[in-house]
Structure formats: C-alpha cells, structure tokens
Design a protein around this motif. Structure first.
Motif, short mmCIF file in Angstrom:
data_model
loop_
_atom_site.label_atom_id
_atom_site.label_comp_id
_atom_site.label_asym_id
_atom_site.label_seq_id
_atom_site.Cartn_x
_atom_site.Cartn_y
_atom_site.Cartn_z
N TRP A 27 -14.37 9.52 -5.45
CA TRP A 27 -14.78 10.42 -6.51
C TRP A 27 -13.94 10.21 -7.76
O TRP A 27 -12.73 9.99 -7.67
CB TRP A 27 -14.63 11.87 -6.06
N VAL A 28 -14.58 10.29 -8.93
CA VAL A 28 -13.91 10.14 -10.21
C VAL A 28 -14.25 11.36 -11.07
O VAL A 28 -15.43 11.65 -11.29
CB VAL A 28 -14.35 8.85 -10.93
N GLU A 29 -13.22 12.07 -11.56
CA GLU A 29 -13.46 13.26 -12.37
C GLU A 29 -14.15 12.90 -13.68
O GLU A 29 -13.76 11.95 -14.35
CB GLU A 29 -12.14 13.98 -12.66
N VAL A 30 -15.17 13.68 -14.02
CA VAL A 30 -15.95 13.46 -15.23
C VAL A 30 -15.68 14.54 -16.27
O VAL A 30 -15.51 14.26 -17.45
CB VAL A 30 -17.46 13.41 -14.90
N THR A 31 -15.66 15.80 -15.84
CA THR A 31 -15.44 16.92 -16.76
C THR A 31 -14.85 18.08 -15.98
O THR A 31 -14.91 18.11 -14.75
CB THR A 31 -16.76 17.32 -17.47
N THR A 44 -23.24 6.04 -6.95
CA THR A 44 -24.46 6.85 -6.81
C THR A 44 -25.29 6.92 -8.08
O THR A 44 -26.38 7.48 -8.06
CB THR A 44 -24.13 8.29 -6.35
N PHE A 45 -24.81 6.36 -9.20
CA PHE A 45 -25.58 6.41 -10.45
C PHE A 45 -26.85 5.59 -10.30
O PHE A 45 -26.82 4.45 -9.84
CB PHE A 45 -24.77 5.88 -11.63
N ARG A 46 -27.97 6.18 -10.70
CA ARG A 46 -29.27 5.51 -10.68
C ARG A 46 -30.00 5.80 -11.97
O ARG A 46 -29.89 6.89 -12.52
CB ARG A 46 -30.15 5.99 -9.51
N ASN A 47 -30.78 4.84 -12.45
CA ASN A 47 -31.68 5.06 -13.57
C ASN A 47 -33.03 4.51 -13.17
O ASN A 47 -33.19 3.31 -12.97
CB ASN A 47 -31.18 4.41 -14.85
N ALA A 48 -34.00 5.41 -13.00
CA ALA A 48 -35.35 5.01 -12.59
C ALA A 48 -36.34 6.07 -13.06
O ALA A 48 -36.00 7.25 -13.18
CB ALA A 48 -35.42 4.87 -11.07
N LYS A 49 -37.56 5.63 -13.32
CA LYS A 49 -38.66 6.53 -13.68
C LYS A 49 -38.30 7.46 -14.85
O LYS A 49 -38.64 8.63 -14.84
CB LYS A 49 -39.11 7.33 -12.47
N ASP A 112 -23.31 13.46 -21.23
CA ASP A 112 -22.70 12.37 -22.00
C ASP A 112 -22.30 11.21 -21.10
O ASP A 112 -22.52 10.05 -21.43
CB ASP A 112 -21.47 12.86 -22.78
N PHE A 113 -21.72 11.54 -19.95
CA PHE A 113 -21.28 10.49 -19.03
C PHE A 113 -22.48 9.68 -18.54
O PHE A 113 -22.48 8.45 -18.61
CB PHE A 113 -20.52 11.09 -17.84
N MET A 114 -23.52 10.36 -18.04
CA MET A 114 -24.68 9.63 -17.51
C MET A 114 -25.41 8.86 -18.61
O MET A 114 -25.85 7.73 -18.39
CB MET A 114 -25.62 10.57 -16.76
N CYS A 115 -25.52 9.45 -19.80
CA CYS A 115 -26.18 8.76 -20.91
C CYS A 115 -25.38 7.52 -21.32
O CYS A 115 -25.96 6.47 -21.63
CB CYS A 115 -26.34 9.69 -22.10
N ALA A 116 -24.06 7.63 -21.33
CA ALA A 116 -23.21 6.51 -21.71
C ALA A 116 -23.28 5.38 -20.69
O ALA A 116 -23.35 4.20 -21.06
CB ALA A 116 -21.77 6.98 -21.87
N VAL A 117 -23.28 5.72 -19.42
CA VAL A 117 -23.40 4.68 -18.38
C VAL A 117 -24.75 3.99 -18.48
O VAL A 117 -24.85 2.77 -18.38
CB VAL A 117 -23.15 5.26 -16.97
N ARG A 118 -25.81 4.78 -18.70
CA ARG A 118 -27.15 4.20 -18.87
C ARG A 118 -27.17 3.24 -20.06
O ARG A 118 -27.67 2.12 -19.96
CB ARG A 118 -28.17 5.31 -19.07
#
Length: 126
Positions: A27-31, A44-49, A112-118
């Motif tokens: 696990w990595v702290e995000v906020t 576990t990050f996924r980008n689909a549909k 912000d984290f998920m948008c940045a990784v995407r």
C-alpha cells in the motif's frame, strides 16, 4: 489545462514509482485527513470503458481499516471536476466524493492521483 494535467500525471507517475520502489508493503499513501489516511494498493489501477479505478484502504487514526474500490470517469478527469465513486468490496455503492482538480478534499486527492496516473500512462503509450 491539458498540459498541466499531463505534467501532473508524469510527476505523479515518477513519484508513484519512487514511492512504490521505497515501500516494502502493498500500500502507498495517496491522501489523508485529520482522522486517517487513504492508500492505494499497488497493481490495482485500471483504466477501461471510460473510467479509472483502483483499490483503496482507509485507515483511521485509531487503526480501524476499511477497503474500497474507487472510480472516476475519464471525462471528469478531462474536465477537472466531477465525482469519485466509492464501492464496497462486494460491489455495492458506498458513497460519492466531490472531485475538483487540485482541491483539498479526499475526493480531490484520490481523483488527482488517478487522473495523473491515467495521463502518464496515456502519454507513455502515445
């Protein structure tokens, strides 16, 4: 705005890679909040549909732990506002978090984290 998000995404990916490399756990702290912190589970990050998702753990200051799958639509990332949806592990809807890019809420931090990784993963592909 797109350049700023792309730069943020690239920075987040670099930071995430460094954080992942330095962390010995899954696990990595995000906020965080005054009451606890949200961490993403590595891998576990996924980008689909048309949406991004990942598994998150919330750990309160008194060490109570809850798990969620959070998701945000690609359009909300692109617009810089919308909502982050949180689901229980059985798939049932738990709650929404408001998302405004660079905001000070949990929804903003996770979004912000998920948008940045995407954005970073898209720039690596293209």
């Amino acid at each position: 705005m797109a350049k700023k998000i792309a730069l943020l995404g690239f920075s987040a990916l670099l930071v995430a890679n460094v954080a992942f490399a330095e962390s010995t756990g899954s696990w990595v702290e995000v906020t965080n909040t005054d009451n606890g912190s949200f961490s993403i589970k590595k891998g576990t990050f996924r980008n689909a549909k048309g949406e991004s998702s990942a598994l998150f753990m919330y750990e309160s200051k008194d060490k109570k732990v809850e798990y969620y799958k959070a998701s945000i639509k690609d359009a909300d990332c692109d617009n810089g506002y919308g909502e982050v949806k949180f689901f229980n592990m059985d798939g049932r809807f738990a709650f929404n978090g408001d998302y405004v890019a660079e905001g000070n809420s949990v929804g903003a931090g996770i979004g912000d984290f998920m948008c940045a990784v995407r954005a970073a993963s898209n720039s690596k592909r293209g």
